[in-house]
Enzyme design. Structure first.
Site, PDB file in Angstrom:
ATOM      1  N   HIS A 176     -68.816  38.165  36.667  1.00 21.12           N
ATOM      2  CA  HIS A 176     -67.559  38.898  36.870  1.00 21.12           C
ATOM      3  C   HIS A 176     -66.460  38.226  36.021  1.00 21.12           C
ATOM      4  CE1 HIS A 176     -64.087  40.445  38.970  1.00 21.12           C
ATOM      5  NE2 HIS A 176     -64.789  40.979  39.950  1.00 21.12           N
TER       6      HIS A 176
ATOM      7  N   GLU B  96     -67.341  42.924  33.004  1.00 24.48           N
ATOM      8  CA  GLU B  96     -68.407  42.228  33.726  1.00 24.48           C
ATOM      9  C   GLU B  96     -69.762  42.757  33.273  1.00 24.48           C
ATOM     10  OE1 GLU B  96     -67.371  42.767  37.907  1.00 24.48           O
ATOM     11  OE2 GLU B  96     -65.302  43.077  37.289  1.00 24.48           O
TER      12      GLU B  96
END
Ligand code: BG6
Length: 301
Positions: free
Chosen positions: A170, A273
């Site tokens: 992320h 991400e």
């Protein structure tokens, strides 16, 4: 393992040392001729990365990030595993899984002939994580710091039945201003739009930003590029074994509610991400491994 033990077993003179950082958390501090990075052992969380030829970090960390045991850090490259987003059935389980909030142990480090520094960590299960995920597996994060940052997330299914996992790195990138960048590489991809009622759409052209964006692009394996005119650079995100791309900016209202972005930290970051989510959840047969790898680098624009 104590700080002294960590430094004795895995420290590399000039390149890698272990230090106690904010919140009493332990960090690996990596600094070689090509790049510099910090990695928190809680969550195997890379908190920042800067190639030596860049004035500004490539990976963003909030000035208002909170460092505490069992809490995720705002910024860096949180590891989302073994599910992405909300758990499919248990609303009380943590969003994006528990890997980013548990301890990982260092298993290996090396000074590579290329001048890069390598470190490998393995997730350490605890009672709570076993209760949420009662499936025997081994999860490792391999990190190579140099002019680029290479990260591999390896899951081995140690059980005797197939295992479905969701996962992502992320990663928060440092940018000049969210309103002035564009993200390329997702043109023509189908995405799930999570802002407002969930809808499926197709990406037309590069992505530009003028409000909250929260999208999961499925079946998107191409290299993504963040074009940043203000910082006069492009950031390249190249992946293998990762079929989804999530693009996220909270914009002002959501960032204010979240409380760890500061007054305008959200303007200086964007998340692109790399992972496997929704349609791309991975099925790992018993006894087998799955690896997703991502390489982050920067070029002058
Ligand atoms: C993104 C999600 O990946 O992460 C967003 O798509 C979410 O919906 C964001 O808000 C941040 O999540 P968290 O749990 O780190 O605050």
């Amino acid at each position: 393992m104590t700080l002294t033990d960590l430094n004795t077993r895995f420290g590399l003179s000039q390149q890698l040392k272990f230090v106690e950082g904010p919140g009493g958390l332990i960090f690996a501090e990596i600094d070689n001729a090509l790049g510099t990075a910090y990695l928190c052992l809680q969550g195997a969380h890379i908190t920042t990365f800067r190639p030596k030829d860049q004035a500004e970090p490539v990976i963003w960390l909030s000035d208002y990030a909170k460092f505490a045991s069992g809490k995720s850090i705002r910024g860096g490259a949180p590891v989302c595993w073994p599910w992405f987003g909300a758990h499919a059935t248990e609303s009380g389980f943590p969003g994006h899984g528990y890997a980013r909030t548990v301890m990982w142990e260092v298993t290996q480090s090396a000074a590579l002939a290329s001048g890069e520094t390598e470190i490998t960590l393995a997730l350490v299960e605890n009672e709570q994580s076993r209760a949420q995920w009662p499936h025997p597996c081994r999860v490792e994060l391999n990190v190579v710091v140099g002019r680029s940052l290479k990260v591999g997330l390896i899951t081995t299914n140690l059980g005797d039945t197939d295992l479905g996992i969701g996962e992502a790195l992320h990663t928060y990138f440092q940018i000049g201003d969210i309103a002035e960048i564009q993200v390329l590489g997702l043109e023509g991809c189908e995405y799930v739009d999570k802002v407002g009622p969930v809808t499926r759409r197709e990406q037309a052209g590069p992505i530009t930003f003028s409000g909250e964006v929260d999208r999961v692009y499925v079946n998107s394996e191409s290299t993504c590029v963040i074009e940043d005119r203000r910082l006069q650079r492009r950031i390249l995100i190249a992946k293998t074994g990762a079929r989804s791309t999530v693009v996220w900016t909270p914009w002002t209202e959501k960032a204010d509610k979240m409380g760890d972005f500061g007054p305008d930290g959200w303007r200086r970051m964007v998340c692109v991400e790399s992972g496997n989510a929704l349609d791309n959840v991975v099925l790992i047969p018993a006894g087998q491994s799955h690896t997703m790898s991502v390489e982050y680098s920067a070029q002058v624009l």
